[in-house]
Design a protein around this motif. Structure first.
Motif, mmCIF file in Angstrom:
data_model
loop_
_atom_site.group_PDB
_atom_site.id
_atom_site.type_symbol
_atom_site.label_atom_id
_atom_site.label_comp_id
_atom_site.label_asym_id
_atom_site.label_seq_id
_atom_site.Cartn_x
_atom_site.Cartn_y
_atom_site.Cartn_z
ATOM 1 N N PHE A 52 -13.497 46.971 25.637
ATOM 2 C CA PHE A 52 -13.351 47.724 26.872
ATOM 3 C C PHE A 52 -12.016 47.427 27.542
ATOM 4 N N GLN A 201 -12.961 53.866 33.339
ATOM 5 C CA GLN A 201 -12.092 52.988 32.562
ATOM 6 C C GLN A 201 -10.660 53.011 33.077
ATOM 7 N N ASP A 207 -5.591 51.129 33.588
ATOM 8 C CA ASP A 207 -6.865 50.628 33.109
ATOM 9 C C ASP A 207 -7.547 49.789 34.188
ATOM 10 N N ILE A 234 -18.575 50.718 31.515
ATOM 11 C CA ILE A 234 -17.180 51.143 31.555
ATOM 12 C C ILE A 234 -17.051 52.422 30.740
ATOM 13 N N ASP A 236 -14.938 56.152 29.760
ATOM 14 C CA ASP A 236 -13.736 56.987 29.735
ATOM 15 C C ASP A 236 -14.052 58.444 30.065
#
Length: 345
Positions: A52, A201, A207, A234, A236
């Motif tokens: 991650f 994310q 990030d 987490i 995206d």
């Protein structure tokens, strides 16, 4: 019996980081690990596992993670990196040595492994992680459930489960990753006691871990106190979209297991081929059972990784030991420095 400055139990990321810090301080450390070779628990994780945190935040002391620092390394890259670190670290790393007993002897320790290895050490660091002790919650009917049960530690890849009816128990990162992957070939539900909590994310082009580091929260004692309930997933964007689309669907925890079926909160009964317990791990510290280092449930008695019960004993790699990052590649080196600094005063 050989005498050394320090024995480190476990040769995964926590143990190697500890050995790296020890050698930088001029100590002779022996690392004992039950695995046949480097990588710790990483070679046994599911095939698609991806970090991650970007590579730039995923290094052990003294060796940057190779390649593009902004990419997210996959499992086999981590295994290769840990192998390179084991070759580089100035320590005696011994594979295939499962520690079965650590005992306090005089002002030090006697450490015995199943292959007959016997060492005396002034200090011991337990860095054995939790992969060897998967947590199985007390779910009503679990012991008599006639369907198949796996812990996430035993899951590898989805192809053998094509067309199956699967329930994944858990609401954290592993549960969602496995559930979304399996939903491409099987009918999958995520069963959790609470809502899923999402963490983007990337925030404003950076990030999430960049923000944690920049704010200091990643290595702050306040960090773990701010986490209540399930650990944020987490994301995206792909995981949340898949769950919203019902691939997999998310449901409240079932009330019980009965025969080969789950009984959902609304009373509906459904046959299930496989139950996957993505319910985490507990510290694997059976070798300390003969000491006062752990409580009746096998939990270490410590403050920030330094034993409060046994002088000269420390821990590295425990979840939330000192911060959010304590059980991760990016956190074990910092924790190892703190623990050794306290043990060697």
């Amino acid at each position: 019996m050989s005498v050394v400055d320090m024995v480190v139990v476990g040769g995964g990321q926590a143990g190697l980081a500890t050995a790296g810090v020890a050698s930088a301080r001029g100590l002779s450390a022996v690392v004992l690990d039950a695995s046949p070779g480097p990588g710790g628990s990483w070679p046994r994780y599911y095939d698609s596992l991806t970090l991650f945190s970007p590579a730039r935040f995923s290094s052990l002391p003294g060796l940057p993670f190779p390649g593009d620092p902004d990419r997210y390394p996959v499992r086999d890259e981590v295994v290769a990196y840990l192998g390179a670190y084991a070759d580089r670290v100035d320590a005696d790393v011994r594979w295939g040595r499962r520690v079965e007993r650590v005992a306090r002897v005089g002002d030090g320790f006697a450490v015995a492994a199943t292959d007959g290895t016997l060492l005396r050490a002034r200090t011991v660091v337990a860095a054995s992680g939790g992969f060897g002790r998967p947590y199985r919650p007390e779910l009503p009917g679990l012991e008599t459930f006639t369907g198949r049960v796996l812990h996430s530690a035993d899951y590898r890849e989805p192809s053998p489960l094509r067309g199956a009816r699967v329930v994944v128990v858990g609401g954290g990162n592993s549960a969602v990753q496995i559930g979304v992957e399996l939903a491409r070939v099987a009918r999958v539900s995520l069963a959790a006691r609470g809502r899923l909590r999402w963490q983007a994310q990337r925030i404003l082009g950076r990030d999430f871990h960049w923000w944690l580091t920049r704010t200091g929260l990643d290595f702050s004692r306040l960090g773990p106190r701010l986490v209540k309930g399930t650990v944020p997933v987490i994301d995206d964007g792909g995981y949340r979209a898949a769950v919203r689309a019902g691939q997999p669907d998310h449901r409240p925890m079932f009330t019980r297991l009965d025969g080969d079926s789950v009984v959902w909160a609304d009373g509906a009964r459904e046959r299930v081929d496989l139950l996957i317990l993505a319910t985490g791990f507990r510290p694997d510290l059976a070798y300390l059972a003969g000491t006062s280092a752990v409580d009746g449930q096998g939990r270490p008695l410590h403050v920030r990784g330094v034993s409060t019960a046994v002088p000269g004993l420390g821990y590295v790699g425990l979840e939330h030991q000192r911060s959010f990052a304590s059980a991760t590649l990016r956190g074990v080196g910092r924790d190892a420095g703190y623990v050794l600094g306290n043990l060697l005063r």
